[in-house]
Design a protein around this motif. Structure first.
Motif, PDB file in Angstrom:
ATOM      1  N   SER A  38       0.818  -1.245   0.000  1.00  0.00           N
ATOM      2  CA  SER A  38       0.000   0.000   0.000  1.00  0.00           C
ATOM      3  C   SER A  38       0.825   1.256   0.000  1.00  0.00           C
ATOM      4  N   ALA A  39       2.126   1.103   0.145  1.00  0.00           N
ATOM      5  CA  ALA A  39       2.954   2.308   0.231  1.00  0.00           C
ATOM      6  C   ALA A  39       2.924   3.158  -1.027  1.00  0.00           C
ATOM      7  N   PRO A  40       3.057   2.564  -2.216  1.00  0.00           N
ATOM      8  CA  PRO A  40       3.027   3.423  -3.413  1.00  0.00           C
ATOM      9  C   PRO A  40       1.731   4.171  -3.566  1.00  0.00           C
ATOM     10  N   SER A  41       0.634   3.478  -3.263  1.00  0.00           N
ATOM     11  CA  SER A  41      -0.689   4.152  -3.407  1.00  0.00           C
ATOM     12  C   SER A  41      -0.779   5.340  -2.476  1.00  0.00           C
ATOM     13  N   GLU A  42      -0.346   5.185  -1.254  1.00  0.00           N
ATOM     14  CA  GLU A  42      -0.401   6.306  -0.312  1.00  0.00           C
ATOM     15  C   GLU A  42       0.531   7.421  -0.778  1.00  0.00           C
ATOM     16  N   GLY A  43       1.624   7.078  -1.361  1.00  0.00           N
ATOM     17  CA  GLY A  43       2.517   8.121  -1.840  1.00  0.00           C
ATOM     18  C   GLY A  43       1.902   8.941  -2.946  1.00  0.00           C
ATOM     19  N   VAL A  44       1.171   8.286  -3.807  1.00  0.00           N
ATOM     20  CA  VAL A  44       0.494   9.020  -4.895  1.00  0.00           C
ATOM     21  C   VAL A  44      -0.518   9.980  -4.336  1.00  0.00           C
ATOM     22  N   GLU A  45      -1.338   9.518  -3.392  1.00  0.00           N
ATOM     23  CA  GLU A  45      -2.359  10.385  -2.814  1.00  0.00           C
ATOM     24  C   GLU A  45      -1.710  11.575  -2.131  1.00  0.00           C
ATOM     25  N   HIS A  46      -0.631  11.306  -1.414  1.00  0.00           N
ATOM     26  CA  HIS A  46       0.050  12.385  -0.706  1.00  0.00           C
ATOM     27  C   HIS A  46       0.603  13.399  -1.692  1.00  0.00           C
ATOM     28  N   PHE A  47       1.186  12.879  -2.766  1.00  0.00           N
ATOM     29  CA  PHE A  47       1.736  13.777  -3.781  1.00  0.00           C
ATOM     30  C   PHE A  47       0.642  14.659  -4.393  1.00  0.00           C
ATOM     31  N   CYS A  48      -0.503  14.072  -4.665  1.00  0.00           N
ATOM     32  CA  CYS A  48      -1.623  14.837  -5.287  1.00  0.00           C
ATOM     33  C   CYS A  48      -2.115  15.891  -4.319  1.00  0.00           C
ATOM     34  N   ARG A  49      -2.241  15.523  -3.055  1.00  0.00           N
ATOM     35  CA  ARG A  49      -2.756  16.505  -2.095  1.00  0.00           C
ATOM     36  C   ARG A  49      -1.761  17.656  -1.906  1.00  0.00           C
ATOM     37  N   ARG A  50      -0.442  17.333  -1.911  1.00  0.00           N
ATOM     38  CA  ARG A  50       0.527  18.400  -1.799  1.00  0.00           C
ATOM     39  C   ARG A  50       0.438  19.310  -3.019  1.00  0.00           C
ATOM     40  N   LEU A  51       0.206  18.701  -4.151  1.00  0.00           N
ATOM     41  CA  LEU A  51       0.038  19.501  -5.353  1.00  0.00           C
ATOM     42  C   LEU A  51      -1.171  20.424  -5.240  1.00  0.00           C
ATOM     43  N   LEU A  52      -2.285  19.891  -4.712  1.00  0.00           N
ATOM     44  CA  LEU A  52      -3.509  20.698  -4.557  1.00  0.00           C
ATOM     45  C   LEU A  52      -3.335  21.803  -3.526  1.00  0.00           C
ATOM     46  N   GLU A  53      -2.507  21.521  -2.478  1.00  0.00           N
ATOM     47  CA  GLU A  53      -2.291  22.533  -1.453  1.00  0.00           C
ATOM     48  C   GLU A  53      -1.547  23.734  -2.009  1.00  0.00           C
ATOM     49  N   GLN A  54      -0.748  23.505  -3.052  1.00  0.00           N
ATOM     50  CA  GLN A  54       0.037  24.587  -3.615  1.00  0.00           C
ATOM     51  C   GLN A  54      -0.761  25.439  -4.608  1.00  0.00           C
ATOM     52  N   MET A  55      -1.977  25.039  -4.923  1.00  0.00           N
ATOM     53  CA  MET A  55      -2.798  25.768  -5.911  1.00  0.00           C
ATOM     54  C   MET A  55      -3.304  27.091  -5.333  1.00  0.00           C
ATOM     55  N   ARG A  56      -3.447  28.089  -6.221  1.00  0.00           N
ATOM     56  CA  ARG A  56      -4.004  29.377  -5.798  1.00  0.00           C
ATOM     57  C   ARG A  56      -5.511  29.289  -5.598  1.00  0.00           C
ATOM     58  N   GLU A  57      -6.140  28.321  -6.234  1.00  0.00           N
ATOM     59  CA  GLU A  57      -7.588  28.135  -6.111  1.00  0.00           C
ATOM     60  C   GLU A  57      -7.860  27.156  -4.978  1.00  0.00           C
ATOM     61  N   GLY A  58      -9.084  27.210  -4.515  1.00  0.00           N
ATOM     62  CA  GLY A  58      -9.493  26.236  -3.522  1.00  0.00           C
ATOM     63  C   GLY A  58      -9.837  24.922  -4.178  1.00  0.00           C
ATOM     64  N   SER A  59      -9.515  23.817  -3.486  1.00  0.00           N
ATOM     65  CA  SER A  59      -9.849  22.499  -4.016  1.00  0.00           C
ATOM     66  C   SER A  59     -10.557  21.699  -2.933  1.00  0.00           C
ATOM     67  N   ILE A  60     -11.462  20.843  -3.396  1.00  0.00           N
ATOM     68  CA  ILE A  60     -12.264  20.030  -2.477  1.00  0.00           C
ATOM     69  C   ILE A  60     -12.374  18.650  -3.083  1.00  0.00           C
ATOM     70  N   GLU A  61     -12.201  17.622  -2.201  1.00  0.00           N
ATOM     71  CA  GLU A  61     -12.493  16.261  -2.613  1.00  0.00           C
ATOM     72  C   GLU A  61     -13.839  15.892  -2.000  1.00  0.00           C
ATOM     73  N   LEU A  62     -14.737  15.453  -2.866  1.00  0.00           N
ATOM     74  CA  LEU A  62     -16.117  15.179  -2.444  1.00  0.00           C
ATOM     75  C   LEU A  62     -16.444  13.723  -2.694  1.00  0.00           C
ATOM     76  N   SER A  63     -17.137  13.144  -1.721  1.00  0.00           N
ATOM     77  CA  SER A  63     -17.616  11.781  -1.916  1.00  0.00           C
ATOM     78  C   SER A  63     -18.767  11.805  -2.907  1.00  0.00           C
TER      79      SER A  63
END
Length: 927
Positions: A38-63
């Motif tokens: 499961s380590a690679p999968s968690e790394g991908v999610e973490h990478f995506c969220r860090r990418l979203l945190e750096q955005m000037r716009e707001g981002s939301i993950e919705l169920s």
């Protein structure tokens, strides 16, 4: 927006590639290192969220059901909430409520989409944002939404719009300055020079090239307005209000016109060694004369409106819908009975509205506030006045003011119409009564009408019931225009007193009553009976209301009754017999003139007296009944109608023979008895001497026969001569006869007829019967009487003169009786001249008026004494030594039976004249 969509797609693609790379790595290393799968999968999610945190716009993950699974720092700062307050919330909880339904539809879309929504911040304000939502995944993975803050963009859009609007306003301002009469001025305060626009020259009344110095400008100001202008000007020049100033004042232009102008300007200041000083004045001016006149007119109108509201007891009010507050003037509060300090609102007013009216009033208010309606409120309702609980009627009128499609206020007026309602109720009652009266007027047989006589003398009939044509033969509209045509049909003999009675009624305000004849177009002449009562109107006119009816038939009946009564009265009063009316008690009710003469009682003395005063009661049935006994004095009587011979009693107590007949009649439900009484005194005297009269009459006939012998001798002698001549002629041959035999026989026959007539006249004279009136000529009868008397007159040397001057001698008479009167008068004249030297008998006729013929027999005898004249026509009164005294009595009876009159009088040259009159035949036929 397109850039954000591309960015969102890049992120989604990157995320998918990373996840796929991680999954491949997992499959390759699954066999060697299963614990770290499961380590690679968690790394991908973490990478995506860090990418979203750096955005000037707001981002939301919705169920898939909209729950927030993750949001970046930019989104949290946008709405001012920490992650703990956001993670696990449904995104709909942060969307503006009025946009929630639209967001649900947006979230359920099967593809990626972008929309603008308002998101609620922590402080309650709304954030305008653009939401970019990725397409839903098939494996129910979270959906990524990018939220962009549009606040700066919206501000920029508003700024751009504002700048555009400003440029548009500047354009229109320039146009307004040019076309709207705005003048621009620029004054250099240091040099005193000024520059004016063309419009400014026009406002000040200057020529295009004319300049204006300070002194000239000051001279143009109206003295009354100069003080305020100079004060504001100097204050602004000293730096007050940043050098801005404005003022409205009057000026006297160069052409002399008085105008109102509005000035607005600003000073430019410069710092010098002396301090800050004004160096320049720039501004604008506009001629507001028309506006000031309109304002003055509006002010005067408002003042008149205020006075009208005050005079008309009208209250005004204004209802602020948003604040739910009502402002009202003092009259409004007086009408409703509210204290001056009580706050007002619709609920306060509805609280005193009558319970039966409150629902309709509320509905009227709601209808007025409805933006889709007419925006008008109008109602009449009852209230229980707040101050004293009195029930009053209120009329309310209002109009709604609408802004942005919503009613924001109601402005209206109210008035107390209680008295008006009472008057309306009274008018309705009067109208109902008027309808009833109209029905009555249409059903009555006559005419109900009004007659108006104006102060100018013009007359009309403002009202006439439907029967007007039956009375006047004219329609009501014609009579409303005027009554000249009506008066033209009034009988000329009646019109003067009709007009005079109207004038008198108008003068004295007394009831007018009149009857007059009217020429109806269809009926001809009718009688109209009218009466009316006058009233005086404010303009001085007189108005009569009354009733008229056609009384032609009633007049005919009345006239017939009057004629009948007159004939009856004439019959009763002209009767020779006494006629009494007696009631059931025996009291005399009336008596005629003959009864007054017969019994000697005055009419007033006899009326009310008992009948036995004049005639014994026993003749009415044998019972004496007093006036108050209660018994009928006729009870037990013999059958009515029988003629009874009895005695009457005069006032002096003397008794005299009478014939009495009694008949019965019904009068007003009571029995009335009529007694006919004939005085038999004269009849008894005449009857006592009838036999003697008959014998003496035969003697007179014998004397007459002696006189006739001479007359008969002449026709008989002539007859004998004619017969002898005829016999001789018959004995001669026909051709030798000197005369015709038939002529001799005709002459003999004529003499025989003449002798027969003489004998017939004698027989008729002796046998006097009832008059047999036929059409006769008086002169012919006189000739026959003259033939009977002429022989005796010649024997007595009497000269008989005939003067027959009557142009018309036709009479209806008994020939024998009138001849008897003539013979009697002529023989009396002969006997009166037996001792006279001059013997002349003059017989003359003449017309007496238009209906009578008169005959006079005058003699030259001894004349008549006063005593003889007094009893000349009484029975058995005579002036002859051997006279019977019945000739003149019989002559009077004959003349009076022919409706004539006979009398005697002395002549101026001696002797006497006997005269009588008889009606002409034409007059009798007409009667």
């Amino acid at each position: 927006m397109d850039e954000q969509g591309d960015q969102l797609q890049d992120i989604e693609d990157l995320r998918r590639l990373l996840l796929e790379a991680g999954q491949s790595r997992e499959r390759l290393g699954a066999r060697t290192a299963p614990a770290a799968s499961s380590a690679p999968s968690e790394g991908v999610e973490h990478f995506c969220r860090r990418l979203l945190e750096q955005m000037r716009e707001g981002s939301i993950e919705l169920s898939p059901d909209g729950v927030i699974l993750h949001c970046n720092r930019q989104f949290r700062e946008m709405i001012g909430r920490p992650a703990a307050q956001l993670i696990g919330d449904n995104i709909l909880d942060h969307i503006a409520p009025d946009q929630a339904e639209r967001f649900v539809a947006f979230f359920a879309a099967p593809e990626a989409a972008s929309r603008e929504f308002e998101i609620r911040r922590a402080d309650g304000s709304l954030l305008s944002a653009s939401v970019e939502l990725g397409a839903p995944a098939e494996d129910a993975r979270p959906r990524l939404a990018i939220v962009t803050d549009l606040t700066q963009m919206k501000w920029m859009e508003r700024s751009f719009a504002a700048n555009e609007a400003l440029r548009e306003r500047e354009k229109w301002s320039r146009l307004a300055v040019a076309a709207g009469g705005v003048g621009i001025f620029d004054v250099d305060l240091l040099t005193g020079t000024s520059r004016f626009s063309v419009t400014m020259h026009e406002i000040l009344g200057l020529a295009p090239d004319q300049t204006l110095c300070f002194a000239e400008a000051d001279a143009m100001l109206v003295e009354a307005d100069k003080g305020d202008f100079e004060r504001k000007f100097l204050e602004a020049c000293a730096g007050a209000k940043n050098g801005e100033w404005s003022h409205e004042m009057r000026i006297r232009r160069m052409d002399g016109a008085l105008r109102w102008i509005a000035l607005a300007g600003q000073f430019e200041f410069r710092r010098t060694s002396r301090g800050v000083v004004a160096t320049r004045a720039i501004g604008a001016a506009i001629d507001v004369t028309d506006r000031r006149e309109i304002e003055d007119s509006l002010r005067r109108s408002n003042e008149r409106l205020r006075l009208a509201l005050a005079a008309g007891a009208i209250g005004s009010w204004e209802y602020d819908v948003a604040a739910d507050v009502t402002e009202a003037d003092q009259k409004y509060r007086e009408i409703y009975g509210f204290p001056a300090d009580q706050p007002l609102s619709p609920d306060v007013v509805f609280a005193i509205v009558h319970e039966d009216d409150v629902a309709s009033v509320r509905q009227s208010v709601r209808s007025a506030l409805d933006p889709h309606g007419e925006g008008r409120y109008q109602a009449e309702f009852r209230i229980h006045r707040k101050s004293d609980g009195a029930l009053r009627w209120i009329a309310c009128r209002a109009e709604a003011s609408v802004e942005n499609g919503r009613a924001v206020r109601l402005i209206g007026v109210i008035s107390d119409i209680t008295e008006k309602k009472a008057i309306e109720a009274e008018l309705r009652e009067k109208a109902r009564l008027a309808d009833q009266l109209a029905g009555v007027a249409a059903s009555v047989p006559g005419l109900i009408a009004s007659y108006r006589l104006g102060p100018d003398g013009k007359a009309s009939m403002p009202y006439a019931s439907p029967n007007v044509e039956d009375i006047y033969g004219m329609d009501a509209e014609t009579l409303r225009q005027g009554v000249d045509d009506k008066f033209a049909r009034v009988h000329p003999d009646d019109l003067p007193h009709v007009l005079a009675s109207i004038a008198e009624s108008a003068r004295s305000m007394s009831v007018w009553r009149e009857s007059y004849r009217y020429n109806h177009p269809r009926k001809g002449w009718i009688w109209v009976d009218a009466q009316s009562k006058p009233t005086r109107e404010p303009d001085g006119a007189t108005l009569w209301h009354g009733y008229l009816q056609d009384v032609t038939e009633r007049k005919r009946i009345e006239q017939a009754l009057v004629d009948k009564e007159a004939r009856l009265y004439a019959t009763v009063e002209g009767a020779h017999d006494a006629i009494l009316t007696v009631d059931e008690k025996g009291a005399i009710q009336s008596l005629n003139s003959a009864a007054v003469r017969m019994f000697g009682y005055a009419e007033a003395e006899a009326i009310g007296a008992h009948v036995e005063t004049l005639v014994p009661v026993r003749l009415f049935g044998g019972r004496k009944a007093g006036a108050g006994s209660g018994a009928c004095f006729m009870d037990g009587r013999e059958p009515l109608g029988n003629v009874v011979e009895t005695q009457g009693r005069r006032k002096d107590g003397g008794l005299f023979p009478v014939d009495l007949a009694v008949s019965e009649a019904s009068y007003h439900g009571c029995r009335l008895y009529i007694a006919f009484i004939r005085d038999l005194t004269e009849r008894r005297k005449i009857e006592a001497r009838m036999q003697k009269l008959h014998a003496e009459r035969l003697d007179a006939v014998g004397e007459l026969a002696a006189g006739l012998a001479h007359e008969l001798n002449q026709p008989l002698s002539a007859t004998a001569i004619y017969l002898k001549a005829a016999r001789r002629l018959l004995q001669m041959p026909v051709e030798q006869r000197p005369a015709n035999v038939e002529d001799a026989l005709d002459n003999a026959a004529t003499q025989i007829v003449r002798a027969g007539q003489i004998i017939a006249h004698l027989r008729e004279f002796i046998s006097r019967g009832e008059p047999d009136k036929t059409l006769q000529n008086l002169h012919d009868i006189l000739d026959e009487a003259h033939e009977l008397v002429i022989v005796e007159a010649k024997q007595s040397n009497i000269n008989v003169v005939l003067r027959l001057d009557a142009a018309d001698d036709r009479i209806l008479a008994d020939r024998v009786q009138i001849k008897q009167v003539l013979v009697n008068l002529m023989r009396n004249a002969r006997d009166a001249m037996s001792a006279s030297r001059t013997r002349r008998m003059t017989i003359s006729t003449a017309l007496c008026g238009r209906s009578m013929v008169r005959l006079d027999v005058a003699d030259t005898g001894a004349g008549l004494s006063e005593e003889a004249r007094a009893s000349l026509f009484e029975p058995f009164a005579t002036t002859k030594p051997n006279g019977l005294g019945v000739g003149l009595t019989i002559a009077r009876s004959i003349v009076e039976a022919h409706y004539g009159k006979i009398w005697a009088g002395p002549n101026s040259d001696g002797g006497a004249t006997f005269s009588f009159t008889l009606p002409l035949a034409a007059t009798e036929e007409e009667e």
